[in-house]
Scaffold this motif. Structure first.
Motif, mmCIF file in Angstrom:
data_model
loop_
_atom_site.group_PDB
_atom_site.id
_atom_site.type_symbol
_atom_site.label_atom_id
_atom_site.label_comp_id
_atom_site.label_asym_id
_atom_site.label_seq_id
_atom_site.Cartn_x
_atom_site.Cartn_y
_atom_site.Cartn_z
ATOM 1 N N LEU A 195 32.921 32.173 53.815
ATOM 2 C CA LEU A 195 32.400 32.846 52.633
ATOM 3 C C LEU A 195 33.234 32.475 51.422
ATOM 4 O O LEU A 195 34.476 32.466 51.482
ATOM 5 C CB LEU A 195 32.427 34.370 52.833
ATOM 6 C CG LEU A 195 31.412 34.931 53.843
ATOM 7 C CD1 LEU A 195 31.631 36.431 54.027
ATOM 8 C CD2 LEU A 195 29.989 34.672 53.360
ATOM 9 N N PRO A 196 32.612 32.145 50.327
ATOM 10 C CA PRO A 196 33.382 31.774 49.131
ATOM 11 C C PRO A 196 34.162 32.951 48.574
ATOM 12 O O PRO A 196 33.735 34.108 48.689
ATOM 13 C CB PRO A 196 32.289 31.313 48.150
ATOM 14 C CG PRO A 196 31.057 32.024 48.596
ATOM 15 C CD PRO A 196 31.156 32.127 50.085
ATOM 16 N N HIS A 197 35.306 32.640 48.000
ATOM 17 C CA HIS A 197 36.115 33.672 47.343
ATOM 18 C C HIS A 197 35.622 33.800 45.906
ATOM 19 O O HIS A 197 35.810 32.910 45.088
ATOM 20 C CB HIS A 197 37.592 33.286 47.359
ATOM 21 C CG HIS A 197 38.482 34.272 46.656
ATOM 22 N ND1 HIS A 197 38.689 35.561 47.127
ATOM 23 C CD2 HIS A 197 39.198 34.156 45.505
ATOM 24 C CE1 HIS A 197 39.498 36.196 46.296
ATOM 25 N NE2 HIS A 197 39.818 35.373 45.316
ATOM 26 N N LEU A 198 34.985 34.909 45.651
ATOM 27 C CA LEU A 198 34.378 35.096 44.332
ATOM 28 C C LEU A 198 35.060 36.243 43.611
ATOM 29 O O LEU A 198 35.368 37.289 44.199
ATOM 30 C CB LEU A 198 32.881 35.396 44.461
ATOM 31 C CG LEU A 198 32.019 34.330 45.158
ATOM 32 C CD1 LEU A 198 30.589 34.818 45.258
ATOM 33 C CD2 LEU A 198 32.059 33.032 44.362
ATOM 34 N N GLN A 199 35.293 36.047 42.347
ATOM 35 C CA GLN A 199 35.762 37.119 41.486
ATOM 36 C C GLN A 199 34.571 37.577 40.649
ATOM 37 O O GLN A 199 34.244 36.988 39.630
ATOM 38 C CB GLN A 199 36.904 36.636 40.586
ATOM 39 C CG GLN A 199 38.173 36.280 41.365
ATOM 40 C CD GLN A 199 39.296 35.831 40.455
ATOM 41 O OE1 GLN A 199 39.068 35.488 39.307
ATOM 42 N NE2 GLN A 199 40.504 35.837 40.972
ATOM 43 N N VAL A 200 33.931 38.603 41.158
ATOM 44 C CA VAL A 200 32.696 39.059 40.544
ATOM 45 C C VAL A 200 32.988 40.195 39.578
ATOM 46 O O VAL A 200 33.615 41.192 39.942
ATOM 47 C CB VAL A 200 31.692 39.528 41.618
ATOM 48 C CG1 VAL A 200 30.402 40.002 40.986
ATOM 49 C CG2 VAL A 200 31.431 38.400 42.604
ATOM 50 N N SER A 201 32.551 40.031 38.380
ATOM 51 C CA SER A 201 32.681 41.105 37.400
ATOM 52 C C SER A 201 31.515 42.061 37.580
ATOM 53 O O SER A 201 30.360 41.657 37.627
ATOM 54 C CB SER A 201 32.677 40.523 35.978
ATOM 55 O OG SER A 201 32.619 41.577 35.023
ATOM 56 N N MET A 202 31.841 43.331 37.706
ATOM 57 C CA MET A 202 30.811 44.349 37.894
ATOM 58 C C MET A 202 30.304 44.893 36.562
ATOM 59 O O MET A 202 29.521 45.842 36.533
ATOM 60 C CB MET A 202 31.355 45.503 38.751
ATOM 61 C CG MET A 202 31.812 45.071 40.136
ATOM 62 S SD MET A 202 30.509 44.220 41.072
ATOM 63 C CE MET A 202 29.371 45.573 41.326
#
Length: 801
Positions: A484-491
């Protein structure tokens, strides 16, 4: 493309099964559409030799044969084939053999009697063992066929045929050589190429054709070689026929079979001309308009002038890269040929075959791109096959080429770290170099990059991502772990669209309808709406029409034509709004694009059915605009100033500010402008969306209502008429401070007892403290402070009554 697994394994033979080989090719991008044996399943058929043939005693068309299959006693078999002869070797289905049939169970051979004569088996034609039946009769095997050998083993009928789906970018894989190259790299094995004798003895007696290439851009490399005195009594060797048939090609005659064999083996289309039919010199040129050519399929085509042809003194001989002509075709009696091997530009061949309803193996390859370094090798291979099998005499190779027109393979720089970024795993640099090198690239490592020059047969390599794809598919997609990719998702949610939609709903509630139009505008309309404050106009280089030749500086340029359209169709009351971009600037480099909302209103405030109706005025427009501002926002933050835009009425227009931020303008369209547009009194506005959305996002503090009572004090003042109410309210709020919770104007009077040039204004001031009950003294002090500020700043007079 169909290709024989046995043929492939002659080039490279990995230690894996047919199924594993098919899976490898599919995962490398050469998808296997189908995989099947040369012949359907059958058993019990062996090689036999006919020892004797006698007439059947009771049937004219039957023969009684004795057949040797390597057992102690020959078999007696009754046969009806007309070509059965003593000494011939044929497939023999023995008792118990099961032959292929439409029935899934097959056809079982049993002991039988035919017209009273016992028959212990069956002599087979090609169709009985699921092969193509070229003759009406038995399948005659070569004289050296070993008696008693299983026919499947002898004919290689268990050999697997791979039906490969070649994508348009992989023209280099339309051959055994191309697919074998892929297998070699995937399995890290050397490729065993056939020995090609390029030192064939050349006969000086052969007449050499002169070649002229007038269309060098379309044909930058053209090779021609004559071969004479070919022995046509020699049949096509069985190994060559088998290879062609298993590749989906029919066997024609030896010369045609050789060109097809080289096509499938190396991927280079060749063409053989009957040398005795060529008149004069060979010319490679573009066709002449309306020139005709009868092709090998007996189709006569009329050429348009952009097709490439091979011609002699009498006209076109062949449609280059597509199909030869009938006039110079090779027949069973041809003994002298001229063999062509060339590189034709893909753009010179593309679409020409489809123009005439043709789809040939040659055009399929040339359209995708054939290795421009291959013609010499392919010509040598074909010449070697012809002369070694038939004893023909080869002439000198004639070569005409324009090196400057050949494709150029530019180096591609691949940052090593980029491979990891795209694929997601670390691959050793040495492994990358191995993969690319075995694929034919020239690879040079420079610090942290690989500089790669694509091989001549790869027309699909131009950017670093192409190289990364090559590395990934050969390394093996199955070898790349699923992580699984390491994502920095802004909420954070962008609510711009939602807030804009709420403003649209507010306008709809006030009777407006949304318009959606082009961002282009009429230059004449932009001239009417001209003002220095709007900025410069950007003209379009290629407008779709003369009345949409510039980018709009204001959305009004799009809405006013909509109003005109509706008024011309008996719609006297019009309300439109639009959201979109306005464009200011004379060039793309300095263009400013502003998300905006504009609206326009014409006619009465209500529709015709209303009991009390009146014309729309400035305050109605101002009301509609303020509906876009959230109700909880303090109205003291809103400010209006007189507008100086030339296309607006000078006395009925304004600029809107919120917290000193300019938001937009509103007002009546200038009567002169309206007259030129044939419009009645028209109210317009345009606001920038950004400050309105920012205002809507503000979080208002929730405060507990005060439990202490409010106190109201009224003041009436005389003030000069040119001082605006907005200015007076600002002064009052500033002087009153936080204790003033509400301020209302409740009376305006001009007339008797009021000096000329002045007016009487009455304000209600509401005071309240959240922590205590206000005393009369505190209220008097605050009210006096307000009166003092008004007196000092605006010279007002307090009225006693």
């Amino acid at each position: 493309m169909k290709i024989s697994e046995q043929w492939l394994r002659q080039w490279v033979n990995p230690n894996n099964t047919s199924e594993q080989l098919a899976e490898q090719l599919t995962m490398a991008g050469l998808e296997i559409d189908d995989r099947f044996a040369v012949a359907r399943a059958f058993s019990g058929v062996v090689v036999g030799e006919v020892m004797s043939v006698e007439q059947h005693p009771d049937a004219d068309k039957l023969r009684v044969t004795q057949v040797n299959i390597g057992e102690a006693e020959p078999l007696q078999i009754v046969c009806g084939a007309p070509n059965v002869t003593v000494g011939m070797k044929v497939p023999v289905a023995t008792i118990g053999a099961v032959l292929p049939s439409d029935d899934s169970k097959g056809f079982k051979i049993k002991k039988s009697k035919l017209r009273g004569v016992a028959s212990n088996g069956m002599l087979c034609g090609a169709s009985e063992i699921d092969l193509v039946d070229d003759i009406d009769g038995l399948l005659e095997l070569p004289e050296d066929a070993p008696i008693g050998t299983d026919i499947r083993e002898y004919l290689g009928l268990d050999n697997q045929i791979l039906d490969i789906s070649i994508t348009p970018n992989r023209g280099d894989c339309f051959s055994v050589r191309g697919v074998a190259r892929e297998m070699s790299v995937i399995n890290d094995l050397p490729m065993q190429q056939p020995e090609i004798n390029s030192d064939i003895a050349v006969t000086d007696n052969n007449e050499t054709n002169t070649v002229t290439v007038s269309a060098s851009e379309a044909c930058p490399r053209y090779l021609l070689q004559s071969i004479s005195n070919i022995d046509r009594s020699i049949e096509t060797p069985k190994w060559m026929t088998d290879a062609l048939v298993q590749s989906g090609l029919r066997s024609h005659n030896f010369l045609v079979d050789v060109t097809n064999y080289v096509l499938m083996e190396l991927g280079q289309p060749l063409h053989a001309f009957d040398a005795d039919t060529i008149k004069g010199d060979i010319v490679v040129r573009l066709a002449q308009p309306e020139e005709t050519l009868t092709l090998l399929n007996e189709q006569t085509v009329s050429l348009t002038g952009d097709e490439l042809v091979i011609a002699d003194d009498e006209g076109a001989l062949a449609l280059a890269g597509i199909m030869g002509g009938q006039r110079s075709s090779v027949t069973d009696s041809t003994t002298n040929i001229v063999l062509e091997s060339a590189f034709f530009s893909p753009l010179a061949i593309a679409a020409r075959a489809r123009r005439f309803g043709l789809h040939t193996d040659a055009s399929q390859r040339f359209e995708r791109g054939v290795d421009f370094e291959l013609p010499q090798l392919a010509l040598a291979r074909a010449c070697d096959l012809i002369t070694s099998i038939t004893g023909g005499q080869a002439g000198q190779v004639v070569t005409v080429e324009s090196p400057e027109q050949l494709p150029v393979r530019a180096p591609i720089t691949l940052p090593i770290a980029k491979v990891r970024d795209v694929i997601g795993i670390e691959i050793e640099t040495s492994e990358m170099v191995r993969i690319l090198t075995q694929l034919g690239f020239e690879v040079e490592q420079q610090s942290d990059v690989l500089v790669c020059v694509p091989p001549s047969y790869r027309f699909d390599m131009s950017i670093k991502e192409d190289l990364i794809e090559e590395i990934a598919r050969i390394y093996g997609y199955d070898n790349i772990p699923s992580v699984l990719p390491h994502l920095q998702v802004s909420m954070d949610y962008d609510d711009t669209a939602d807030l804009t939609h709420e403003m649209k709903l507010a306008l709809v509630d006030n009777g407006y309808m949304e318009a959606i139009s082009f961002s282009f505008s009429d230059a004449k309309l932009e001239t009417l709406l001209d003002d220095e404050a709007l900025g410069e106009v950007l003209a379009l280089a290629n407008p779709i029409s003369s009345d949409l030749a510039v980018m709009r500086r204001t959305l009004l340029s799009s809405l006013l034509p909509c109003v005109q359209y509706n008024l011309n169709r008996q719609q006297p009351r019009v309300r439109f709004f639009e959201t979109g971009l306005s464009f200011v600037g004379q060039s793309v480099s300095d263009l400013v694009q502003t998300p905006s909302m504009a609206f326009v209103a014409v006619g009465d405030i209500w529709d015709e059915q209303a009991y009390e109706n009146r014309a729309l005025d400035f305050y109605d427009l101002k009301h509609d605009i303020e509906q876009l501002i959230p109700a909880q926002i303090d109205r003291s933050r809103i400010r209006y100033e007189r507008s100086a835009l030339r296309f607006l009425h000078p006395g009925q227009s304004a600029k809107l500010y919120i917290d000193d931020t300019y938001v937009g303008w509103l007002g009546q369209l200038h009567p002169n402008t309206a007259k030129q547009l044939d419009l009645p009194k028209t109210w317009v506005a345009q606001l920038s969306l950004a400050p309105l959305i920012s205002l809507a996002r503000e979080q208002q503090a929730i405060t507990t209502p005060s439990k202490f009572p409010q106190v109201r004090r009224d003041i009436a003042i005389l003030v000069d008429s040119d001082i605006s109410l907005q200015t007076l309210e600002s002064t009052i709020r500033s002087a009153a401070g936080e204790l003033l919770t509400d301020l209302r104007l409740f009376d305006v009077y001009q007339g008797d007892n009021v000096p000329a040039g002045q007016r009487s204004l009455a304000f209600a001031l509401v005071w309240q403290d959240a922590t205590q009950t206000l005393s009369d003294e505190a209220i008097k002090t605050a009210t006096d402070k307000v009166v003092q500020a008004l007196t000092e700043q605006h010279s007002v007079q307090l009225r006693d009554s």
